[in-house]
Write a protein that holds these residues in place. Structure first.
Motif, PDB file in Angstrom:
ATOM      1  N   TYR A  25       0.971  -1.145   0.279  1.00  0.00           N
ATOM      2  CA  TYR A  25      -0.172  -0.188  -0.176  1.00  0.00           C
ATOM      3  C   TYR A  25       0.958   1.168   0.531  1.00  0.00           C
ATOM      4  CZ  TYR A  25      -4.090  -2.799   1.174  1.00  0.00           C
ATOM      5  OH  TYR A  25      -5.054  -3.905   0.915  1.00  0.00           O
ATOM      6  N   PHE A  26       1.927   1.422   0.362  1.00  0.00           N
ATOM      7  CA  PHE A  26       2.575   3.076   0.927  1.00  0.00           C
ATOM      8  C   PHE A  26       4.262   2.257   0.726  1.00  0.00           C
ATOM      9  CE2 PHE A  26      -1.377   3.113   3.447  1.00  0.00           C
ATOM     10  CZ  PHE A  26      -1.820   4.143   2.429  1.00  0.00           C
ATOM     11  N   TYR A  27       4.890   3.063   0.175  1.00  0.00           N
ATOM     12  CA  TYR A  27       6.288   2.274   0.133  1.00  0.00           C
ATOM     13  C   TYR A  27       7.401   3.205   1.316  1.00  0.00           C
ATOM     14  CZ  TYR A  27      11.047   2.474  -1.366  1.00  0.00           C
ATOM     15  OH  TYR A  27      12.892   1.834  -1.464  1.00  0.00           O
ATOM     16  N   TYR A  28       7.261   3.933   1.656  1.00  0.00           N
ATOM     17  CA  TYR A  28       7.526   4.776   2.781  1.00  0.00           C
ATOM     18  C   TYR A  28       7.894   3.887   4.114  1.00  0.00           C
ATOM     19  CZ  TYR A  28       9.994   8.373   5.787  1.00  0.00           C
ATOM     20  OH  TYR A  28      11.043   8.692   6.122  1.00  0.00           O
ATOM     21  N   SER A  29       9.353   3.615   4.156  1.00  0.00           N
ATOM     22  CA  SER A  29       9.038   3.004   5.006  1.00  0.00           C
ATOM     23  C   SER A  29      10.154   3.391   6.431  1.00  0.00           C
ATOM     24  CB  SER A  29       8.703   1.560   4.964  1.00  0.00           C
ATOM     25  OG  SER A  29       9.823   1.181   4.654  1.00  0.00           O
ATOM     26  N   MET A  49      -7.180   0.108   3.441  1.00  0.00           N
ATOM     27  CA  MET A  49      -8.643  -0.085   2.465  1.00  0.00           C
ATOM     28  C   MET A  49      -7.980   0.715   0.739  1.00  0.00           C
ATOM     29  SD  MET A  49     -12.501   0.442   1.872  1.00  0.00           S
ATOM     30  CE  MET A  49     -12.173   2.177   2.127  1.00  0.00           C
ATOM     31  N   ARG A  50      -8.040  -0.318   0.423  1.00  0.00           N
ATOM     32  CA  ARG A  50      -7.307   0.320  -1.115  1.00  0.00           C
ATOM     33  C   ARG A  50      -9.350  -0.155  -2.303  1.00  0.00           C
ATOM     34  NH1 ARG A  50      -2.361  -2.149  -4.938  1.00  0.00           N
ATOM     35  NH2 ARG A  50      -1.552  -1.469  -3.147  1.00  0.00           N
ATOM     36  N   VAL A  51      -9.518   0.565  -3.143  1.00  0.00           N
ATOM     37  CA  VAL A  51     -10.425   0.657  -3.414  1.00  0.00           C
ATOM     38  C   VAL A  51      -9.600   0.605  -5.077  1.00  0.00           C
ATOM     39  CG1 VAL A  51     -12.694   1.954  -4.472  1.00  0.00           C
ATOM     40  CG2 VAL A  51     -12.213   1.885  -2.317  1.00  0.00           C
ATOM     41  N   ALA A 321      -2.864   7.389  -0.672  1.00  0.00           N
ATOM     42  CA  ALA A 321      -2.077   7.086  -2.088  1.00  0.00           C
ATOM     43  C   ALA A 321      -3.120   6.443  -2.609  1.00  0.00           C
ATOM     44  CB  ALA A 321      -1.421   5.567  -1.670  1.00  0.00           C
ATOM     45  N   TYR A 322      -2.448   6.978  -4.090  1.00  0.00           N
ATOM     46  CA  TYR A 322      -3.289   6.921  -5.816  1.00  0.00           C
ATOM     47  C   TYR A 322      -2.239   6.072  -6.697  1.00  0.00           C
ATOM     48  CZ  TYR A 322      -6.236   7.708  -9.543  1.00  0.00           C
ATOM     49  OH  TYR A 322      -6.378   7.616 -11.400  1.00  0.00           O
ATOM     50  N   TYR A 338      -6.311   2.636  -8.676  1.00  0.00           N
ATOM     51  CA  TYR A 338      -6.895   2.676  -7.005  1.00  0.00           C
ATOM     52  C   TYR A 338      -6.167   3.977  -6.105  1.00  0.00           C
ATOM     53  CZ  TYR A 338      -1.754   2.319  -5.816  1.00  0.00           C
ATOM     54  OH  TYR A 338      -0.384   2.160  -5.627  1.00  0.00           O
ATOM     55  N   LEU A 339      -7.211   3.526  -5.777  1.00  0.00           N
ATOM     56  CA  LEU A 339      -6.407   5.265  -3.876  1.00  0.00           C
ATOM     57  C   LEU A 339      -6.952   3.786  -3.107  1.00  0.00           C
ATOM     58  CD1 LEU A 339      -6.973   7.872  -3.707  1.00  0.00           C
ATOM     59  CD2 LEU A 339      -9.636   7.186  -3.206  1.00  0.00           C
ATOM     60  N   ALA A 340      -5.973   4.318  -2.637  1.00  0.00           N
ATOM     61  CA  ALA A 340      -5.770   3.713  -0.613  1.00  0.00           C
ATOM     62  C   ALA A 340      -5.809   4.656   0.430  1.00  0.00           C
ATOM     63  CB  ALA A 340      -4.284   3.185  -0.771  1.00  0.00           C
ATOM     64  N   LEU A 341      -6.070   4.346   0.893  1.00  0.00           N
ATOM     65  CA  LEU A 341      -6.537   4.804   2.441  1.00  0.00           C
ATOM     66  C   LEU A 341      -5.641   3.562   4.189  1.00  0.00           C
ATOM     67  CD1 LEU A 341      -6.826   7.392   4.075  1.00  0.00           C
ATOM     68  CD2 LEU A 341      -9.120   6.672   4.412  1.00  0.00           C
ATOM     69  N   ALA A 342      -4.593   4.119   4.740  1.00  0.00           N
ATOM     70  CA  ALA A 342      -4.490   3.673   5.652  1.00  0.00           C
ATOM     71  C   ALA A 342      -4.575   4.919   7.481  1.00  0.00           C
ATOM     72  CB  ALA A 342      -2.876   3.071   5.541  1.00  0.00           C
TER      73      ALA A 342
END
Length: 347
Positions: A25-29, A49-51, A321-322, A338-342
């Motif tokens: 979902y998210f690269y920065y870590s 969640m990713r739609v 994220a998009y 996709y659009l993702a929210l965490a």
């Protein structure tokens, strides 16, 4: 209407659909961070969640009834096997050079071409990993870090092609109408049929070596999913590992940092899949972090742009994220946005 939406969301959360691979979902870590021996961090479950198919569904909510919105949403998804929704939950902690994480991923996919022929596929998986790192100081300016991470993975999917036949858009529409008419048990009709399930188990290993150089430069060589021998309720098979090569730069000031990275992803793919080009493996990323509380990143992966941002407020972190998900390294044009929210809590 609100009751209908709540029931559908509960259905999605209580019966998550998982893939055999962890959704990114998210690269920065913290993977390129050098932590001191006293540092400790804890992540209380991050819920994601990713739609999918956002652009084609941008005007879908102009319709009135919820069942019409659902039908329109499903019909707008391109033909073939396509993602509809992905859910994720992750928890873990880090102490010095040790990390532990448990990740659940969910996927709901559509197969078919219309509201009548559409069917759903359910996937679920759990990935538990431990990561051990070993830093070595070559000099005051050069540090080499080796790491290995054993995994335990378990996943399930619907057998017979991963489809639940007879559950299409028309049946969804009928269920929504029955719920609105005062029949909350109508949702259980999704599970009235006897659908066989296939299970998969594996214990792969990730290996990596990173070299940190003067002036903020670093390079990494990573081999993911080594010895991925999967035991299945149907058959057993080996999965090829993924070899990633990356080089980057990161500069930190008092309250601001910049980073950029160039990677070649899954460099073994051209030896397995014909037609894979250099562009299919290349990823370019760049971003910034301000006050350790606000970050933004842009990425060009396989020729498609992806954008990510996070906001860290004390113990609460929000990620948005998009981007574009590609379905095959050899089938050009096989993609969906996709659009993702965490949302997560952590220390």
């Amino acid at each position: 209407m609100r009751k209908t939406v709540l029931i559908l969301l509960m259905f999605t959360c209580l019966f998550p659909l998982f893939s055999s691979e962890t959704e990114t979902y998210f690269y920065y870590s913290r993977e390129n961070e050098m932590r001191d021996s006293s540092e400790f961090s804890l992540t209380v479950p991050q819920l994601s969640m990713r739609v999918y198919n956002i652009y084609d569904n941008r005007n879908i909510f102009e319709n009135g009834a919820m069942e019409d919105v659902l039908i329109g949403f499903i019909n707008n998804i391109p033909p073939g096997v396509r993602d509809i929704l992905s859910l994720g939950a992750e928890t873990g902690f880090s102490v010095s050079d040790y990390d532990f994480h448990a990740v659940l991923d969910a996927r709901l996919l559509k197969s078919g071409y219309s509201d009548i022929s559409s069917t759903f596929s359910l996937f679920m998986s759990l990935d538990i990993s431990s990561s051990f790192t070993f830093p070595f100081s070559v000099s005051d300016d050069v540090i080499i870090i080796f790491s290995f991470a054993p995994h335990i993975r378990a996943s399930m999917m619907n057998a017979e092609g991963g489809k639940i036949n007879g559950i299409g858009a028309e049946s969804i529409k009928d269920i929504v109408r029955r719920i609105n008419a005062g029949e909350p048990d109508a949702l259980l009709s999704f599970f009235e049929q006897d659908v066989p399930v296939s299970w998969y188990f594996s214990a792969p290993l990730d290996l990596s070596a990173s070299v940190y150089l003067p002036y903020g430069f670093f390079t990494t060589l990573a081999l993911y999913s080594v010895f991925d021998y999967t035991l299945s309720s149907d058959e057993s098979f080996f999965l090829l590992p993924s070899l990633d090569i990356s080089a980057g730069w990161k500069k930190e000031w008092k309250h601001f940092s910049l980073y950029a990275e160039l990677s070649l992803v899954d460099t073994l793919s051209p030896f397995v899949n014909e037609g894979v080009t250099f562009a299919d493996m290349m990823a370019v990323r760049a971003g910034f972090v301000l006050f350790d509380a606000l970050g933004f990143e842009a990425e060009c992966l396989k020729g498609y742009m992806n954008y990510r941002a996070f906001l860290d407020l004390f113990v609460l972190r929000l990620d948005l994220a998009y981007g574009i998900k590609t379905y095959s390294p050899v089938l050009k044009g096989e993609r969906q946005d996709y659009l993702a929210l965490a949302v997560s809590l952590g220390w």
